[in-house]
Design an enzyme around this catalytic site. Structure first.
Site, PDB file in Angstrom:
ATOM      1  N   ARG A  58      -0.527   4.536  -3.421  1.00  0.00           N
ATOM      2  CA  ARG A  58      -0.260   3.147  -4.319  1.00  0.00           C
ATOM      3  C   ARG A  58      -0.770   1.917  -3.324  1.00  0.00           C
ATOM      4  O   ARG A  58      -1.133   0.962  -3.578  1.00  0.00           O
ATOM      5  CB  ARG A  58       0.956   2.856  -4.685  1.00  0.00           C
ATOM      6  CG  ARG A  58       2.064   3.135  -3.664  1.00  0.00           C
ATOM      7  CD  ARG A  58       3.465   3.167  -4.126  1.00  0.00           C
ATOM      8  NE  ARG A  58       3.577   4.790  -4.561  1.00  0.00           N
ATOM      9  CZ  ARG A  58       4.590   5.291  -5.397  1.00  0.00           C
ATOM     10  NH1 ARG A  58       5.910   4.499  -5.337  1.00  0.00           N
ATOM     11  NH2 ARG A  58       5.073   6.463  -5.652  1.00  0.00           N
ATOM     12  N   LYS A  70       4.914  15.706   4.495  1.00  0.00           N
ATOM     13  CA  LYS A  70       5.327  16.927   3.356  1.00  0.00           C
ATOM     14  C   LYS A  70       5.888  18.224   3.930  1.00  0.00           C
ATOM     15  O   LYS A  70       5.482  18.786   4.790  1.00  0.00           O
ATOM     16  CB  LYS A  70       4.228  16.936   2.484  1.00  0.00           C
ATOM     17  CG  LYS A  70       3.676  16.011   1.829  1.00  0.00           C
ATOM     18  CD  LYS A  70       2.488  16.251   1.122  1.00  0.00           C
ATOM     19  CE  LYS A  70       1.788  14.934   0.276  1.00  0.00           C
ATOM     20  NZ  LYS A  70       2.333  14.568  -0.859  1.00  0.00           N
TER      21      LYS A  70
END
Length: 466
Positions: free
Chosen positions: A314, A240
């Site tokens: 996920r 990130k």
């Protein structure tokens, strides 16, 4: 701080008034109503009272007005305050009580100059039937929300998967009705939870799958909550940007909420069997990190092409959902996760999204959530979006090949790990927006909000009443 049903005198008064009542009162001729949005306060310290204006008589307006007043008087050297309002319904009393108890929260663990907390109790006088029990239940629920806020706000150096396991074990230890089991890395390998293990591979902190259960006698239904517990998310090798990495301690909000939900439900005595499954990992970088282009075989045998290591939540949920279905066999299964920034773009930072295959179930949850004071929107799956998570080399990709509909493509990815018999019994809640906001809003402070707890408890109560 406590709320008491009492007629006794207090050190200060909190008076909630509707907007029109204030505008016509002579004492408020200097009160500015320009562009009024319901947040008005007037503190008359010489009279030892504060007026807080409500825009209309609904849950959030009353809760927010009470919260604003509590914050305003929190620094005063007073031990008690009386809330003055003509309560006309149970909903209004709940709103005021939660506004007080949740509005008074602050996280100051790492501040050397901590604000004094002198206020010990707030008194309420009402003739509403069952008021004492209503207030007691509000205290239980608010304590659970604040418990979750503490977890979300705790720093990543302290709050690891091991720490979340300890908190869960302590919760069970201090309860007569909760049980807890924790699976470590060796057990996860035996369970073939390779997607979750891959995310944790570069971290020095061992991954944990935590299972809490509450099994009251005569339970009508079995409900399972599955929470994403990424205790810190660097993005992995798909690193990130630094601005996006700040606040990623909040990526454990889904798992924290699952803890808070079962804590509240067990203390409220909700007559449902409830399970909370927490998938806890740290997504770090290093020589052992999983990589884009890897293919992972999840617990249910589905192969996953990794296109982005920052789509890690996920993967953790995929294995956790598969484990929960196989081992718990619930009537309903609900996952909670700070899953996508796309959800924040779609519905804003104050709203969570409801997804699933059963619109009736989504609607039932939405209606229950409306009574809790939390904001939710239903996002419907679309068969055309499902095309975007297809993979040429595996059964599914963990990242879509389009920039659009990211919240829904993430939900559709999770759907690949829901068995056919559970398709209509499953809900996915993306709480990425409200779980952690940098500015105070409503009855929520800056930082962790405890998103999902109040709504899920309201849904459990609606199931229990059927």
């Amino acid at each position: 701080m406590k709320i008491e049903l009492s007629k006794a005198k207090s050190d200060y008064e909190i008076i909630l008034l509707e907007k029109d009542e204030i505008k016509t009162a002579a004492d408020f001729k200097d009160f500015d109503f320009y562009d009024y949005k319901g947040e008005g306060l007037l503190n008359l310290s010489e009279k030892r009272r504060i007026y807080s204006a409500i825009k209309k008589r609904d849950f959030n307006a009353i809760a927010n007005a009470a919260a604003a007043a509590i914050r305003a008087i929190s620094k005063l050297k007073i031990k008690s305050a009386r809330l003055c309002f003509d309560f006309k319904s149970e909903c209004e009393l709940k709103a005021a009580a939660q506004g007080i108890l949740l509005g008074a929260y602050s996280y100051e663990k790492y501040k050397s100059d901590k604000k004094p907390k002198n206020l010990e109790k707030v008194l309420i006088d009402t003739n509403l039937k069952g008021a004492e029990q209503i207030l007691a239940n509000c205290e239980i629920l608010s304590e659970s929300v604040n418990f979750v806020r503490d977890i979300v706000n705790e720093i990543p150096a302290i709050y690891t998967p091991e720490r979340m396991a300890k908190d869960a074990l302590d919760l069970a230890k201090n309860s007569k009705v909760l049980k807890c089991e924790v699976l470590g890395e060796s057990e996860l390998k035996k369970e073939k939870m390779n997607a979750m293990l891959a995310v944790a591979n570069a971290s020095p902190h061992e991954p944990k799958l935590i299972h809490l259960s509450y099994k009251p006698k005569g339970a009508k239904l079995k409900v399972c909550f599955v929470g994403k517990g990424v205790t810190y998310d660097t993005g992995g090798l798909s690193l990130k940007p630094s601005d996006y990495m700040l606040s990623m301690k909040a990526d454990k909000s889904g798992a924290a909420a699952a803890l808070g939900i079962i804590k509240a439900a067990s203390e409220l005595g909700i007559a449902l069997e409830i399970h909370s499954v927490l998938g806890c990992v740290e997504n770090a970088i290093g020589s052992k990190a999983y990589k884009p282009d890897d293919v992972l075989i999840a617990k249910n045998g589905v192969s996953i092409e990794v296109r982005n290591t920052d789509a890690e939540g996920r993967l953790v949920l995929a294995d956790s959902l598969a484990w929960a279905q196989e081992n718990i066999k619930p009537d309903f299964i609900i996952d909670l996760a700070t899953l996508t920034g796309a959800c924040v773009v779609g519905v804003g930072e104050y709203t969570s999204a409801i997804m699933g295959n059963n619109y009736e179930l989504q609607s039932d949850f939405y209606k229950a959530a409306k009574t809790s004071g939390e904001f939710f929107s239903i996002l419907e799956f679309n068969e055309h979006l499902a095309e975007h998570i297809k993979s040429d080399i595996a059964d599914v990709s963990n990242a879509a090949n389009t920039r659009y509909g990211g919240a829904l493509t993430a939900g559709l990815f999770l759907d690949k790990f829901i068995k056919d018999e559970y398709k209509d019994k499953w809900l996915h809640l993306d709480i990425a927006g409200p779980a952690f906001v940098s500015k105070a809003w409503g009855l929520n402070p800056a930082g962790g909000s405890g998103a999902g707890v109040r709504a899920c408890v309201a849904f459990l109560e609606s199931l229990g009443s059927k």
